[in-house]
Enzyme design. Structure first.
Site, PDB file in Angstrom:
ATOM      1  CG  ASN A  88      -1.763  -1.081   1.336  1.00  0.00           C
ATOM      2  OD1 ASN A  88      -2.366  -1.641   0.212  1.00  0.00           O
ATOM      3  ND2 ASN A  88      -2.089  -1.843   2.375  1.00  0.00           N
ATOM      4  CD  GLN A  95       2.360   3.844   3.070  1.00  0.00           C
ATOM      5  OE1 GLN A  95       2.116   4.420   2.148  1.00  0.00           O
ATOM      6  NE2 GLN A  95       3.801   3.500   3.792  1.00  0.00           N
ATOM      7  CG  HIS A 101       4.995  -2.216   5.259  1.00  0.00           C
ATOM      8  ND1 HIS A 101       4.718  -0.489   5.504  1.00  0.00           N
ATOM      9  CD2 HIS A 101       3.453  -2.471   5.045  1.00  0.00           C
ATOM     10  CE1 HIS A 101       3.494  -0.365   5.549  1.00  0.00           C
ATOM     11  NE2 HIS A 101       2.732  -1.564   5.689  1.00  0.00           N
TER      12      HIS A 101
HETATM   13  P1  AMP Z   1      -0.187  -0.948   5.842  1.00  0.00           P
HETATM   14  O1  AMP Z   1      -1.677  -0.726   6.067  1.00  0.00           O
HETATM   15  O2  AMP Z   1       0.054  -1.629   4.452  1.00  0.00           O
HETATM   16  O3  AMP Z   1       0.428   0.355   6.199  1.00  0.00           O
HETATM   17  O4  AMP Z   1       0.183  -2.151   6.906  1.00  0.00           O
HETATM   18  C1  AMP Z   1       0.830  -1.972   8.149  1.00  0.00           C
HETATM   19  C2  AMP Z   1       0.773  -3.346   8.581  1.00  0.00           C
HETATM   20  O5  AMP Z   1       1.829  -3.364   9.674  1.00  0.00           O
HETATM   21  C3  AMP Z   1      -0.616  -3.638   9.349  1.00  0.00           C
HETATM   22  O6  AMP Z   1      -0.774  -5.137   8.526  1.00  0.00           O
HETATM   23  C4  AMP Z   1      -0.162  -3.906  10.923  1.00  0.00           C
HETATM   24  O7  AMP Z   1      -0.737  -5.117  11.370  1.00  0.00           O
HETATM   25  C5  AMP Z   1       1.195  -4.224  10.947  1.00  0.00           C
HETATM   26  N1  AMP Z   1       1.964  -3.528  12.021  1.00  0.00           N
HETATM   27  C6  AMP Z   1       1.887  -2.573  12.770  1.00  0.00           C
HETATM   28  N2  AMP Z   1       2.558  -2.388  13.768  1.00  0.00           N
HETATM   29  C7  AMP Z   1       3.252  -3.388  13.752  1.00  0.00           C
HETATM   30  C8  AMP Z   1       4.067  -4.191  14.660  1.00  0.00           C
HETATM   31  N3  AMP Z   1       4.700  -3.436  15.855  1.00  0.00           N
HETATM   32  N4  AMP Z   1       4.714  -5.576  14.424  1.00  0.00           N
HETATM   33  C9  AMP Z   1       4.362  -6.076  13.445  1.00  0.00           C
HETATM   34  N5  AMP Z   1       3.410  -5.499  12.390  1.00  0.00           N
HETATM   35  C10 AMP Z   1       2.677  -4.240  12.612  1.00  0.00           C
END
Ligand code: AMP
Ligand code: ZN
Length: 136
Positions: A88, A95, A101
């Site tokens: 995203n 995002q 990521h």
């Molecule tokens: P996005 O919505 O593409 O920005 O995805 C962010 C992702 O990061 C989500 O799937 C969250 O569950 C994951 N996330 C957020 N904080 C952490 C963390 N501390 N450790 C592992 N995953 C995380």
């Protein structure tokens, strides 16, 4: 460059612990804390790039190669039957963490997740116009 206020910078560089599946000089691969399915993992560069626009080309290439390796390994170990790669860029696109990521989401029979979109209708003329807008 790291961003002191970025949680993924801290995770990628080991300042905050994570369930790490793989690490090299450029990347860390971790399990997502809010997984869509069992084995949902994220590829994080160790340097801070907010999104795909900012990510250097060589990182983009290496991230996809790493995704192939990890998808193969996770499929082998967890026995999933398919995979979605999701990435995203921007608020509007969903995002929530503004450090590049790449999501790797294993898919299982009856996992009850939906990752997708509603197809819209489009004419050949519209497609032609869009094509010209992009490549013209
Ligand atoms: P996005 O919505 O593409 O920005 O995805 C962010 C992702 O990061 C989500 O799937 C969250 O569950 C994951 N996330 C957020 N904080 C952490 C963390 N501390 N450790 C592992 N995953 C995380
Ligand atoms: Zn960061």
């Amino acid at each position: 460059m790291k961003d002191n206020n970025c949680i993924f910078c801290k995770i990628a560089n080991g300042e905050i612990p994570s369930k790490t599946l793989y690490e090299d000089e450029r990347f860390r691969v971790i399990l997502d804390l809010g997984p869509a399915t069992k084995g949902h993992a994220l590829i994080l560069p160790k340097e801070h790039y907010a999104n795909l626009y900012d990510l250097p080309e060589e990182y983009a290439g290496d991230a996809m190669k790493l995704a192939k390796k990890m998808v193969t390994k996770i499929t082998d170990k967890l026995g999933c039957e398919g995979f979605n790669l999701v990435q995203n860029n921007g608020d509007l696109a969903g995002q929530t963490v503004f450090h590049f990521h790449l999501h790797m989401i294993p898919r299982y029979q009856a996992d009850r997740q939906t990752i997708g979109w509603k197809p819209q209708e489009v004419s050949q003329e519209e497609l032609e116009e869009i094509k010209n807008q992009i490549i013209g």
